[in-house]
Design a protein around this motif. Structure first.
Motif, PDB file in Angstrom:
ATOM      1  N   ALA A 128      -2.441  15.264 -14.288  1.00 16.86           N
ATOM      2  CA  ALA A 128      -3.700  16.012 -14.251  1.00 16.86           C
ATOM      3  C   ALA A 128      -4.846  15.139 -13.747  1.00 16.86           C
ATOM      4  N   THR A 129      -4.820  13.850 -14.070  1.00 13.46           N
ATOM      5  CA  THR A 129      -5.864  12.934 -13.611  1.00 13.46           C
ATOM      6  C   THR A 129      -5.799  12.754 -12.108  1.00 13.46           C
ATOM      7  N   VAL A 130      -4.595  12.607 -11.583  1.00 16.89           N
ATOM      8  CA  VAL A 130      -4.446  12.451 -10.135  1.00 16.89           C
ATOM      9  C   VAL A 130      -4.939  13.702  -9.415  1.00 16.89           C
ATOM     10  N   MET A 143      -8.619  13.641  -9.306  1.00 22.11           N
ATOM     11  CA  MET A 143      -9.164  12.689  -8.327  1.00 22.11           C
ATOM     12  C   MET A 143      -9.106  13.253  -6.919  1.00 22.11           C
ATOM     13  N   HIS A 144      -8.091  14.048  -6.630  1.00 17.11           N
ATOM     14  CA  HIS A 144      -7.887  14.553  -5.277  1.00 17.11           C
ATOM     15  C   HIS A 144      -8.643  15.843  -4.989  1.00 17.11           C
ATOM     16  N   ARG A 145      -9.131  16.513  -6.015  1.00 22.18           N
ATOM     17  CA  ARG A 145      -9.857  17.766  -5.774  1.00 22.18           C
ATOM     18  C   ARG A 145     -11.317  17.476  -5.426  1.00 22.18           C
ATOM     19  N   ARG A 146     -11.982  18.461  -4.858  1.00 22.30           N
ATOM     20  CA  ARG A 146     -13.385  18.279  -4.473  1.00 22.30           C
ATOM     21  C   ARG A 146     -14.278  18.226  -5.713  1.00 22.30           C
ATOM     22  N   HIS A 147     -15.147  17.209  -5.748  1.00 25.51           N
ATOM     23  CA  HIS A 147     -16.139  17.073  -6.807  1.00 25.51           C
ATOM     24  C   HIS A 147     -17.558  17.290  -6.290  1.00 25.51           C
ATOM     25  N   PHE A 148     -17.751  17.162  -4.989  1.00 25.20           N
ATOM     26  CA  PHE A 148     -19.091  17.356  -4.421  1.00 25.20           C
ATOM     27  C   PHE A 148     -18.958  18.189  -3.145  1.00 25.20           C
ATOM     28  N   MET A 150       0.827  -1.212   0.000  1.00 23.92           N
ATOM     29  CA  MET A 150       0.000   0.000   0.000  1.00 23.92           C
ATOM     30  C   MET A 150       0.859   1.259   0.000  1.00 23.92           C
ATOM     31  N   SER A 151       2.069   1.173   0.502  1.00 20.29           N
ATOM     32  CA  SER A 151       2.953   2.343   0.467  1.00 20.29           C
ATOM     33  C   SER A 151       3.274   2.716  -0.979  1.00 20.29           C
ATOM     34  N   ARG A 152       3.429   1.738  -1.846  1.00 23.95           N
ATOM     35  CA  ARG A 152       3.710   2.005  -3.255  1.00 23.95           C
ATOM     36  C   ARG A 152       2.518   2.704  -3.918  1.00 23.95           C
ATOM     37  N   PHE A 153       1.322   2.247  -3.574  1.00 24.51           N
ATOM     38  CA  PHE A 153       0.117   2.867  -4.124  1.00 24.51           C
ATOM     39  C   PHE A 153       0.010   4.321  -3.657  1.00 24.51           C
ATOM     40  N   MET A 154       0.300   4.572  -2.371  1.00 24.49           N
ATOM     41  CA  MET A 154       0.248   5.940  -1.847  1.00 24.49           C
ATOM     42  C   MET A 154       1.283   6.830  -2.521  1.00 24.49           C
ATOM     43  N   ILE A 155       2.490   6.330  -2.664  1.00 18.45           N
ATOM     44  CA  ILE A 155       3.556   7.135  -3.286  1.00 18.45           C
ATOM     45  C   ILE A 155       3.189   7.485  -4.719  1.00 18.45           C
ATOM     46  N   ALA A 156       2.595   6.541  -5.438  1.00 15.60           N
ATOM     47  CA  ALA A 156       2.197   6.815  -6.822  1.00 15.60           C
ATOM     48  C   ALA A 156       1.185   7.952  -6.872  1.00 15.60           C
ATOM     49  N   HIS A 157       0.229   7.953  -5.957  1.00 16.73           N
ATOM     50  CA  HIS A 157      -0.768   9.025  -5.947  1.00 16.73           C
ATOM     51  C   HIS A 157      -0.157  10.349  -5.489  1.00 16.73           C
ATOM     52  N   LEU A 158       0.726  10.302  -4.532  1.00 14.84           N
ATOM     53  CA  LEU A 158       1.363  11.541  -4.068  1.00 14.84           C
ATOM     54  C   LEU A 158       2.323  12.096  -5.110  1.00 14.84           C
ATOM     55  N   ASN A 159       2.872  11.217  -5.922  1.00 12.84           N
ATOM     56  CA  ASN A 159       3.823  11.631  -6.955  1.00 12.84           C
ATOM     57  C   ASN A 159       3.120  11.838  -8.300  1.00 12.84           C
ATOM     58  N   GLU A 160       1.845  12.207  -8.222  1.00 10.33           N
ATOM     59  CA  GLU A 160       1.040  12.530  -9.415  1.00 10.33           C
ATOM     60  C   GLU A 160       1.038  11.418 -10.444  1.00 10.33           C
ATOM     61  N   GLY A 161       0.904  10.165  -9.952  1.00 12.01           N
ATOM     62  CA  GLY A 161       0.686   9.040 -10.846  1.00 12.01           C
ATOM     63  C   GLY A 161       1.888   8.190 -11.161  1.00 12.01           C
ATOM     64  N   SER A 162       3.061   8.545 -10.686  1.00 14.42           N
ATOM     65  CA  SER A 162       4.253   7.766 -11.047  1.00 14.42           C
ATOM     66  C   SER A 162       4.900   7.143  -9.821  1.00 14.42           C
ATOM     67  N   TYR A 163       5.521   5.991 -10.045  1.00 10.75           N
ATOM     68  CA  TYR A 163       6.278   5.300  -9.009  1.00 10.75           C
ATOM     69  C   TYR A 163       7.530   4.758  -9.668  1.00 10.75           C
ATOM     70  N   ASN A 164       8.673   5.252  -9.194  1.00 11.44           N
ATOM     71  CA  ASN A 164       9.945   4.945  -9.864  1.00 11.44           C
ATOM     72  C   ASN A 164       9.810   5.292 -11.347  1.00 11.44           C
ATOM     73  N   SER A 165      10.005   4.335 -12.230  1.00 12.20           N
ATOM     74  CA  SER A 165       9.930   4.639 -13.663  1.00 12.20           C
ATOM     75  C   SER A 165       8.558   4.332 -14.256  1.00 12.20           C
ATOM     76  N   GLU A 166       7.617   3.869 -13.405  1.00 13.10           N
ATOM     77  CA  GLU A 166       6.293   3.476 -13.892  1.00 13.10           C
ATOM     78  C   GLU A 166       5.281   4.593 -13.668  1.00 13.10           C
ATOM     79  N   ARG A 167       4.331   4.717 -14.567  1.00 11.54           N
ATOM     80  CA  ARG A 167       3.257   5.702 -14.417  1.00 11.54           C
ATOM     81  C   ARG A 167       1.922   4.985 -14.576  1.00 11.54           C
ATOM     82  N   ILE A 168       1.023   5.182 -13.583  1.00 11.00           N
ATOM     83  CA  ILE A 168      -0.290   4.543 -13.660  1.00 11.00           C
ATOM     84  C   ILE A 168      -1.385   5.545 -14.021  1.00 11.00           C
ATOM     85  N   LEU A 169      -1.137   6.831 -13.815  1.00 12.54           N
ATOM     86  CA  LEU A 169      -2.091   7.889 -14.179  1.00 12.54           C
ATOM     87  C   LEU A 169      -1.323   9.135 -14.592  1.00 12.54           C
ATOM     88  N   LYS A 170      -1.963   9.965 -15.391  1.00 12.88           N
ATOM     89  CA  LYS A 170      -1.392  11.262 -15.705  1.00 12.88           C
ATOM     90  C   LYS A 170      -1.494  12.178 -14.491  1.00 12.88           C
TER      91      LYS A 170
END
Length: 651
Positions: free
Chosen positions: A310-312, A315-320, A288-308
């Motif tokens: 802007a997308t991250v 996801m983190h901004r208020r929608h409602f 779960m630490s890897r998942f958190m780091i990817a979200h905190l690092n705007e979608g990337s973890y080491n050399s991998e990217r799971i989201l852009k």
């Protein structure tokens, strides 16, 4: 005072029987020690952080009766600390090890679902503002057009789609009952009970439906998509939806426990039948630490990217926003729940299974994340206490808490009193009992102008007015925010610390006081009838009374049988509530009978009403006996009315 004692007895009658390990090493649970408080401390000071966390977790495990837990803290793209506390299995004294022990994390795993959905949005397969039915053309699942406005992925991601709450179809006792996603979603579809986008009301079904939409638009299954696009890129090799667990993980599985009568009881793992995103995710804290780091690092973890990036951020901004007048009130991001504290921006999610409690919190502006999981229900309150303690320690509150109510607060507080019930509740089944009894807040007012809140299972809290309609917890950081109609009457209540919920003010006849009074009085009345029913022949012989007529005996049998039936119905649903998880997994014969018996008891009640008329017309028994018969019959009618409000007697 006497009334309060009676009310407490009724509540009890209704609800009764309802140390540490760094990565790779272990330490037994420590004993409680004094709190460590200080000015703001740098999180990167690992020695300080570890000492504080060791003390905090040792205290929680002891006070909250939790055998084991695991925590991971990340900051600036690195793991600051990952530790296990206590035991994953008490019998063998197997300790919790942060990078080895596999925990069930419940709905915290929904963040993975929403990450996968946003990958679908990035790929152009999904759109947040499109009618979700547009993705279900080849599926047997269809969202009914109850309201003119369609349900979209935006609504599903903010839990504002307007579905009723339901537990049916989520768990089972038999692993062979795990069925394809489409079948489960079709057979256990909740009703739409309010227009989408109106209020937030947490929905497990809504998240599963979003996952199904992604599945329908893809060539691969949902699980395969998540494996290929999230778990493998992030190196989350010990994370899976598989049920049962693969052999390599089963030996490292944390056992779930409950604490009763001073002892811990081990339980078999729950089998989830709602699709993978419904709660079956198992993982380790280091994964779960890897998942958190990817979200905190705007979608990337080491050399991998799971989201852009802007997308991250999206996801983190208020929608409602739940209250335009109180923007500081926590709302809903996309998939993420706002959990701001001390003025800090925090987004995350928490998860609940019958035995495991988890929480993931991200501080995007601080590039910090915390994940914790416990293997006992005591972790429920403990996780939020840890979150608050962590925030207080590293990001302390800057403003001064409100202490005393302002002028006119007493009058304004009295206008807010009443019961407020969560909209996350079933509207069409006996499961409504759970919501009515456990998700209702009774708001009171003191002469000094403070508000009080009471709810089953929680201690009474006091609140002081910050400004009209906004109240701050005395001695805490939580907020109560009220919404008013055009007549300036409070209609809804929001809790700052609990973003995915809305509480609606209920009419007086649905209040806890009325419910408890009617049910309590009914129980006493029905028992009195049974005592007279059974003891009547002995009494008549002793007093030398004559044998009652056939009509009198028939009237007694009608009310006696009806009283017995209502008591049986109440007992069935009381035990169903106490054993809610088991009944949701596999309804017992008693519960199935309990769905029919209320109608039989209602027919008997109608018969008692007719018999009451004959009793007064023809002069059955003596006057006190007729009055007693009439009062019990009236209470039986009120009893049926309250059970209909609880969903036990659908009408």
């Amino acid at each position: 005072m006497q009334y309060r004692h009676i009310r407490s007895i009724v509540v009890v009658a209704l609800s009764i029987a309802l140390v540490s390990t760094p990565v790779g090493t272990t330490t037994a649970p420590a004993v409680r020690s004094a709190d460590t408080l200080s000015d703001q401390i740098e999180l990167t000071n690992r020695t300080e952080t570890e000492a504080w966390l060791d003390e905090t977790m040792a205290r929680q495990l002891e006070e909250d009766h939790v055998p084991g837990a695991a925590v991971v803290i990340v900051n600036d793209g690195e793991v600051v600390l990952a530790k296990g506390y206590g035991y994953a299995e008490l019998g063998s004294q197997r300790p919790v090890v942060a990078n080895e022990t596999v925990f069930s994390i419940g709905s915290t795993g929904k963040l993975v679902t929403w990450t996968a959905v946003m990958q679908g949005v990035e790929d152009g397969q999904l759109e947040l503002d499109r009618d979700v039915n547009g993705y279900l053309t080849d599926s047997t699942v269809t969202v009914p057009d109850t309201y003119a406005r369609p349900v979209t992925l935006e609504h599903l991601g903010t839990h504002s789609a307007g579905f009723e709450d339901t537990f049916s179809g989520m768990v089972t006792d038999d692993p062979d009952e795990i069925r394809p996603m489409e079948e489960i979603l079709t057979d256990h579809q909740p009703s739409r009970v309010r227009p989408p986008g109106q209020y937030v009301a947490y929905s497990n079904y809504g998240t599963a439906l979003a996952g199904h939409a992604l599945d329908e638009r893809s060539d691969a299954s949902f699980s395969e998509l998540v494996d290929d696009r999230i778990f493998i890129p992030l190196g989350m090799t010990d994370t899976t939806y598989a049920q049962p667990l693969p052999d390599r993980l089963e030996s490292r599985r944390a056992i779930g426990y409950t604490h009763q009568n001073g002892e811990y009881q081990a339980h078999e793992p729950v089998t989830w039948t709602l699709p993978p995103e419904g709660g079956s995710l198992r993982t380790t804290t280091t994964d779960m630490s890897r998942f958190m780091i990817a979200h905190l690092n705007e979608g990337s973890y080491n050399s991998e990217r799971i989201l852009k990036a802007a997308t991250v951020r999206d996801m983190h901004r208020r929608h409602f926003t739940k209250s335009e007048e109180v923007p500081e009130l926590n709302g809903m991001a996309y998939g993420f729940i706002e959990m701001d504290r001390n003025g800090e921006t925090i987004v995350g999610h928490w998860g609940d299974t019958p035995r495991f409690k988890s929480l993931l919190a991200l501080y995007p502006e601080r590039d910090t994340g915390v994940f914790v999981v416990y293997n006992s229900p005591g972790g429920g309150p403990a996780r939020f206490e840890l979150l608050q303690a962590f925030t207080d320690r590293y990001y302390p509150r800057a403003d001064t808490p409100v202490v005393e109510p302002p002028a006119g607060a007493a009058e304004r507080a009295r206008e807010l009193t009443g019961d407020y019930r969560s909209l996350t509740i079933s509207e069409s089944s006996w499961e409504r009992v759970l919501g009515v009894m456990t998700r209702t807040y009774t708001v009171g007012a003191t002469d000094e102008g403070y508000l009080t809140t009471a709810s089953l299972g929680e201690e009474t809290r006091r609140w002081v007015e910050r400004r009209p309609g906004v109240y701050e917890e005395v001695g805490g950081g939580d907020l109560l925010v009220f919404q008013f109609n055009k007549n300036e009457r409070a209609t809804h209540l929001f809790r700052h610390s609990f973003g995915p919920a809305t509480y609606e003010r209920v009419p007086w006849y649905e209040s806890q006081t009325v419910l408890q009074s009617v049910l309590g009085a009914g129980i006493v009345a029905f028992l009195s009838v049974l005592l007279l029913w059974l003891g009547g022949p002995v009494w008549r012989r002793w007093r030398g009374r004559g044998i009652p007529s056939d009509h009198e005996r028939a009237a007694q049998w009608v009310l006696g049988t009806t009283s017995l039936l209502w008591l049986v119905v109440l007992a069935i649903f009381l035990f169903a509530w106490i054993n809610f998880n088991a009944e949701a997994a596999s309804p017992s014969l008693a519960l199935q009978a309990g769905k029919v018996l209320p109608y039989v008891a209602l027919a008997g009640t109608v018969g008692a009403v007719v018999a009451t008329g004959f009793a007064w017309r023809d002069g059955y028994w003596n006057r006190p006996a007729r009055v007693h018969y009439s009062v019990v019959t009236a209470l039986a009618l009120l009893f049926a009315w309250q059970l209909s409000l609880l969903g036990i007697l659908p009408v």
